[in-house]
Write an enzyme that holds these catalytic residues in place. Sequence first.
Site, mmCIF file in Angstrom:
data_model
loop_
_atom_site.group_PDB
_atom_site.id
_atom_site.type_symbol
_atom_site.label_atom_id
_atom_site.label_comp_id
_atom_site.label_asym_id
_atom_site.label_seq_id
_atom_site.Cartn_x
_atom_site.Cartn_y
_atom_site.Cartn_z
ATOM 1 N N CYS A 1305 -22.474 28.470 4.809
ATOM 2 C CA CYS A 1305 -21.727 28.987 3.868
ATOM 3 C C CYS A 1305 -20.476 27.943 3.521
ATOM 4 C CB CYS A 1305 -21.614 30.478 3.181
ATOM 5 S SG CYS A 1305 -22.577 31.382 4.456
ATOM 6 N N HIS A 1542 -12.585 32.551 1.020
ATOM 7 C CA HIS A 1542 -13.393 32.876 0.721
ATOM 8 C C HIS A 1542 -13.759 33.593 0.419
ATOM 9 C CE1 HIS A 1542 -17.568 31.309 2.463
ATOM 10 N NE2 HIS A 1542 -17.507 32.099 3.592
ATOM 11 N N HIS A 1583 -22.087 35.156 -3.822
ATOM 12 C CA HIS A 1583 -21.418 34.075 -2.506
ATOM 13 C C HIS A 1583 -22.441 33.186 -2.766
ATOM 14 C CE1 HIS A 1583 -20.975 32.377 0.712
ATOM 15 N NE2 HIS A 1583 -21.011 32.893 1.655
ATOM 16 N N VAL A 1775 8.589 -16.296 -0.672
ATOM 17 C CA VAL A 1775 7.252 -14.641 -1.190
ATOM 18 C C VAL A 1775 7.401 -13.735 -1.314
ATOM 19 C CG1 VAL A 1775 5.133 -13.596 -0.030
ATOM 20 C CG2 VAL A 1775 5.265 -16.405 0.412
ATOM 21 N N GLU A 1776 7.420 -13.173 -1.795
ATOM 22 C CA GLU A 1776 7.374 -11.964 -2.045
ATOM 23 C C GLU A 1776 6.726 -10.613 -2.510
ATOM 24 O OE1 GLU A 1776 10.726 -10.110 -1.864
ATOM 25 O OE2 GLU A 1776 12.211 -12.618 -1.942
ATOM 26 N N GLU A 1819 15.276 -17.328 -4.830
ATOM 27 C CA GLU A 1819 15.538 -17.307 -3.197
ATOM 28 C C GLU A 1819 14.736 -18.384 -2.714
ATOM 29 O OE1 GLU A 1819 16.403 -15.063 -1.360
ATOM 30 O OE2 GLU A 1819 16.047 -13.490 -1.627
ATOM 31 N N SER A 1824 16.077 -23.997 -0.780
ATOM 32 C CA SER A 1824 15.808 -25.270 -0.673
ATOM 33 C C SER A 1824 17.533 -26.692 -0.895
ATOM 34 C CB SER A 1824 14.907 -25.893 -2.027
ATOM 35 O OG SER A 1824 16.228 -25.951 -2.993
ATOM 36 N N ALA A 1845 8.614 -23.570 -23.872
ATOM 37 C CA ALA A 1845 7.536 -22.825 -24.079
ATOM 38 C C ALA A 1845 6.935 -24.520 -23.906
ATOM 39 C CB ALA A 1845 7.356 -23.407 -25.879
ATOM 40 N N GLY A 1846 5.443 -24.220 -23.756
ATOM 41 C CA GLY A 1846 4.920 -25.491 -23.421
ATOM 42 C C GLY A 1846 5.411 -26.450 -21.707
ATOM 43 N N ILE A 1873 5.629 -21.444 -9.350
ATOM 44 C CA ILE A 1873 6.121 -20.196 -9.343
ATOM 45 C C ILE A 1873 4.392 -19.643 -9.508
ATOM 46 C CG2 ILE A 1873 6.322 -17.751 -9.571
ATOM 47 C CD1 ILE A 1873 8.780 -18.795 -11.087
#
Length: 1888
Positions: A1305, A1542, A1583, A1775-1776, A1819, A1824, A1845-1846, A1873
């Site tokens: 059961c 039950h 049951h 690195v994040e 960061e 740097s 852009a570009g 990035i």
Amino acid sequence: MAMKPEVEQELAHVLLTELLAYQFASPVRWIETQDVFLKDFNTERVVEIGPSPTLAGMAQRTIKNKYESYDAALSLQRQVLCYSKDAKEIYYTPDPADLAPVEEPNAEEQTGAAATPAAAAAPAAAAAAPAAPAARPVAELPDEAVKASLLLHVLVAQKLKKSLEQVPMSKTIKDLVGGKSTVQNEILGDLGKEFGSTPEKPEETPLEELAETFQDTFAGSLGKQSSSLISRLMSSKMPGGFTITVARKYLQTRWGLGSGRQDSVLLIALTNEPASRLGGEADAKSFLDSMAQKYASISGVDLSSASAGASAGAGAGGAGGATIDAAAFEELTKDQKVMARQQLEVLARYLKMDLNGGEKKFLQEKNTVAELQSQLDYLNNELGEYFIQGISTSFSRKKARVFDSSWNWAKQALLTLYFQIIHGVLKNVDREVVTEAINIMNRSNETLIKFMEYHISHCDENNGENYKLAKTLGHQLIENCKQVLDMDPVYKDISKPTGPKTNIDKNGNIKYSEEPRAAVRKLSQYVQEMALGGPLTKESQPTIQEDLTRVYKAINAQAAEHNISDSTKLEFEKLYGELLKFLETSNEIDASATTRLAGVVDDDLDKDSTKEVASLPNKSEISKNVSSIIPRETVPFLHLKKKLPSCEWAYDRQLSTLFLDGLEKAAINGVTFKDKYVLITGAGAGSIGAEVLQGLVQGGAKVIVTTSRFSKKVTDYYQSIYAQYGAKGSTLVVVPFNQGSKQDVEALIDFIYDDEKNGGLGWDLDAVIPFAAIPENGIELDKIDSKSEFAHRIMLTNILRMLGSVKKQKSARGIETRPAQVILPLSPNHGTFGGDGMYSESKLSLETLFNRWHSESWSNQLTICGAIIGWTRGTGLMNANNIIAEGIEKMGVRTFSQKEMAFNLLGLLIPEVVNLCQRSPVMADLNGGLQFLTDLKEFTGKLRGELTETSEIRKAVSIETALEHKTVAGANADAAFAQVEVQPRANIQLEFPTLKPYETVKKIGSPDLEGLLDLEKVIVVTGFSEVGPWGSSRTRGEMEAFGEFSLEGCVEMSWIMGLIKYHNGNLKGRPYTGWVDSKTNEPVDDKDIKAKDESHVLEHSGIRLIEPELFNSYNPEKKQMIQEVVIEEDLEPFEASKETAEQFKHEHGDKVDIFEIPETGEFSVRLLKGATLYIPKALRFDRLVAGQIPTGWNAKTYGISDDTISQVDPITLFVLVSVIEAFIASGITDPYEMYKYVHVSEVGNCSGSGMGGVSALRGMFKDRYKDQPVQNDILQESFINTMSAWVNMLLISSSGPIKTPVGACATAVESLDIGVETILSGKAKICIVGGYDDFQEEGSYEFGNMNATSNSLDEFDHGRTPAEMSRPATTTRNGFMEAQGAGIQVIMNADLALKMGVPIYGILALTATATDKIGRSVPAPGKGILTTAREHHGNLKFPTPLLDIKYRKRQLKNREAQIKQWVETELEMLKYEAEGIPAEDQETFYAERTEEIKREATRQLKSAQAQWGSEFYKNDPRIAPLRGALATYGLTIDDLGVASFHGTSTKANDKNESATINEMMKHLGRSEGNPVLGVFQKYLTGHPKGAAGAWMMNGALQILNSGIVPGNRNADNVDKLLQQFEYILYPSRSLKTDGIKAVSVTSFGFGQKGAQAVAVHPDFLYAAVDEATYNAYVAKVTAREKAAYKYFHNGMIHNTLFVSKEHAPYSDELEQPVYLDPLARVSSDKKTGALVFNGKGIQSSSQFVSEENRKTATIVSELAKKTAGTDASGVGVDVELIKSINVENDTFIERNFTEAEIAYCKKQPSVQSSFAGTWSAKEAVFKSLGVKSQGGGASLKDIEITREAGKGPEVVLHGAAKEAATKANVKNVKVSISHDDFQSVAVAVSEK
């Protein structure tokens, strides 16, 4: 985000408008179109597809007007048709009548010689079968041996269970079996047995060719297999004695068939086997006739000549045969009869037997019966049929219902009240709320106060006004309960007294209503009104002037008597004269007014104020008793009388004062009935007695109430009264009782007084209220009948008997000082109304008891209180008089509501009246002054006549006005104002979980949850389903939560049960789309389905009497067993085949003789003395009830093929349906879609069963033992893992783990545990879990032998219906109720669920199993599962910080920083690793290594999340698994809202399980007063063993998503043993809560199996993800829901919910490559759209290295190149982790990012990833520059990352950053990035 519904609706409206506009604006050009196809193309056949012939009609007119001569010239015959009415012509469908051959029937055929054509109909058509010839045999046809082709065809068709027409000879065996290798092997084995050797690969040879091959070596006779099948057919389906020899003889004599053709006929019969054994020889012959005709049509033989010959022979015989005279025949046989009789008499004398003994005894019995019948007739004539039937007994101790669990109902009432306020159902504290508060106070105890304190202390007022009101009321109620804790419960009614109101509307309808009385707003004022009386009850009252005169005379008389001085007399005379003069001249004082005083008190309960609740415990002091305002010379409406010497009863002011003052106290402060034992009869629904009953139990009395209509509905009514009003210490006992039966009267009183050990109550009555009565309307003096006499018996005779029995019991026990007060129901109707039979006489006769109390010897045992009951509105006797009650009151009489009269009667039980009764009988006049109204009959008739007249006049005026209006304004004038009722349509929903706005989700869960969990370690349920006694999980959920089906529920159940089907096409010549009745094919509208089918659905669903048709004709009342018998005499021979005969010989040896029958080759078998037989017998089994799947459930309805249905065990069908529905609930309409996200090896199946295929097991053992036909591969269907195998073979085609739990059961919860472990271990990502079991007679019998199941016969004896035989947690529970079905869940890890966008119904926070202790009983319940709460407390002072989610989040942050540093270091180190790599491989090297680093970082992060998120508590002895599982989501043990038990309804389990759960809660420190809500699902479903836990989990998930906690509706009285478990509440009705956070499911199985699972609300998962992820998930789920909804409804309409897969998602060539590449995924095939594996994607490196990561690799490689040069003076790498950037922190964003950066990031698809990349760049730039850090909190806003852009990202420095760069001689900074869904990487290079 998904498009809002409003926007979708608006767009749809615009689109429709534009399309219609385009259509209407465009020219049709229909005339030109017709010219084109009629003239240019000369079209001859024009067909219109549409609902009606619109265009077709136009075309016909055009042809007639324009093209008639044109067509004649070209000889064109055009035909214009419409689909809606010319379907037959369009599809060239011939009329069936045209296909019938036209023959001239001869005379013989017209008399019924035609054979029945269909074998299946043969038994039914037996009457129409041809009669056997009476004379010479028919002419024989030339014989022909059976052909191999027919033999082969039959053997294959028989094995496939198909007709010959369904098995084409052009196909191969392999094609016909459809891939079922087992069936194919069986067929080949049969062919080998039949034909000997078989050619090579016969399964691949068409049957036609195979037959030709066999024919070459075929001997032309039946082989072993066919002979065996024919023999089995004859023995199992033919009637007794109809052997093969008889059959062959019949075929030869009836049809002239030789042995070869007989073989062919018998072969054909194998494929048309009757469903059951034929009833008789006529049926068998009819069956053979139909088979002969079928053979004739197949072989082309004409049987008509044979038939004609037989008929001719019969005719000739009839015409010319010899005849014999009857008298001559009698004379011929006379001597034989005489000799036989003499021999019989000789034998009788020898045996000393009387041949005429039976006849003599019959004559004696006949006389006795006639005498008894005469007596019965006399009694029937004397007493009448009504009287005799009426006195039948109905009392039964077994049926007594005892209700005493007020302790549980108090908590339930409190929670109901609390949530009604929370949900706004109750918006202010009105009288209903105050009444409920009184009931709660009457049940007050320490546990209840703790219960209230917990809930009110956790009621947050900030959630709204409703919560504020609940808290305010709760605090007051707590204080009240504390004050009355040690006080007795009281009856206190605060309802408003009402009065009658009759209105007649303008249409003449008479409407009656009860309306509050203006001046009487509560019962204390009601008592005052009763004390004052009315104009009708008083004598003329003295004026002020008259009173003064009386005073003057009295003083003068006193002066004369006592010699008062003259001066005093003069002074008095003077004052009196001045007073008279003043009154005469005064304009303000009315001397003619009465001196009566009266006062009215305002009703302060009408105000909406909780102050009334606060004042309830206070006992008000009554400064001025009501008796003080009783006017003199006025009779109150309620008063007591005293007996005058004249034997008349007269109003007594002193007694009435006691009574009315006591009533006033009861009205103001209540009255207790604690420790009072009361018997009340006549307390049915709507009666005065029912209201009295409510007051008694509210006051704490122990009451036994009787009912003459004992049923579940009635007992439920009384249970509801007790549950609402029953106070602490009170008890209500309900028994069936017929007050017209003397036996019932005596048995009832015996039951009350007998000791409990003898089955009685052990009570001593304090009061008897015998109110039972029956109406006798319309019976005048000349019509006194049987009913009147019976009514007199009820209302007088047996009341006296009842009182006598009480006296007898008290005397027998020596009770002399505790008399029972009898409230006699008297009436003012002393013949006043008339036409009421012996009602008046019965009531009047009761008044003799007032005298007998003095004259007889029972005054110490009984006291008498007569109650003259006045006009009481609304009762069964007075209901028809309601409409004239208002008129009666206008005459000064006071009528009463039922509550008012009940209050009056309960006032007679107050101590003051009880004491009066003990001194002398008391007469209480509760008549309301009705006795003062003369000519009542005439007056009531007048009132009724006036009402009727007014009504008829207004009706006539209304009709006339309406006709006039229509005449003037037109018939349709009111059409615009007509009410239009919108008819409901069924809209079955899949019930996907409701997704809240993200802001709401974040408020629910802890803010620290976000990012804390490894979602791959979080297991969720994404779909669930079931097949059970209530259909699907949806319909079961409805019934469980609401107790009834909605319209949608009824539609679905009707569809499931095959009552309706969907139709789309022509119906009766017209197009129709919608539901139709499956039997009649009549259209059925949605709204009508509930009314049409609901009763049938309820009758054939759920727990009910076993329906034999569902279980192979199993009838528990005739359960078949076999018994071994040794025969003592040789038996008659019978016929069998040679093989069977030899088998008999093999078994019985010399105890059997076998001989061949030369004519047929069959054998004669004769069992001899000493042989052993097993003879069937039937016994009555007492388990007659079970939870069965709905009658009519058919797997074919869902789309499962007939082949599959015939092949598999029924339980497999339940599983297949459950699995596909679980997938649909997951939003997965094609299971192969899973392989877009996971590998085939990552989908597992962990479902299991307790017994598996019990039908298959039954076939293996029982049917095989009985040598009945059983499929050869039955063994495979009995295995428990076969169900999972079929799921994989037909649906999933996975190659993942398969684990098959067998936990009795507890199987389903064990399956959950295994599934969770399988996913957590990484062996699978998706698992199917659940359980399933069937119901069959074998298991039912063995459970019964263990006394584990409910004994149906015993339950029936106790008055229980099948639906209430499963009663978990109740006092009377007595065994579990077996059921059948399957339950399935689809589980997966949360990460995958979010990516797939499947609905999440719940989180599986904990699963566990446990065994129990040493023992010897396998089914004994244990407490091993208590170990989930194992936790060491000891004397430790401080809790572990691991339970603090903030602490764990802090540790995770630290670990994330370490991982971040590690990644940066590894990326920087790559340049050194790459030094030895060739230049051409460097790109690949960086791509693969950066991927490795990312994956390792991900693994490290997930490991950290697992450590601090979900596994922190494991193996820690201070933290229990249950506590830790909840703490994972920021929850505590107090947040576990529901425990699904039950709850099998066995004595042992329910107590053991309650003790276990209670101890869990106690050990883990759950707050006092916070019980879990217990759900006991098995009261509804029974049951199902293996499926139990799955159904419970489904219910738990529904609770989480709806907030509705279902009650145990069969819990009429909760066992007192369970009261000790303070942490559990046992609700009997559903509670709509304000949300459940977590649910526990416990399951216990035979064999030391205990299991528990805890499901947590999915909101706590959503709180762990960021907003972008959540919103993306919401959009995916919304799309899935729409697709699943569409699929589900299409599946219902077309019966295609289940679509089995024909092929795996890969070709045979790709099977192994797919298995061996864990990254292989499916994609859509461009041609078919099917999801399949493509070879190009297998072992492709792009599957491992993502495109996002390649960009990271490029950046890192560029970094290596730049750092190797000389121009780079500074390099920064950062690195994040994406998740570590909190974009919701506005302060952080504004402090570190410029407005341009913020604007850019927020426009990106992943806002968080964009911010993380920008932050990494900042960061990296800072690193740097090589300048000194200003600390971790320094702002980086001066470092700006711009994007044009570009172009790539560029660095712009501002402020301090620019100054630092200048100082460091940095001229330029470049940055790159890269980011994916896990991390962002940035590299910055500073150039000097």
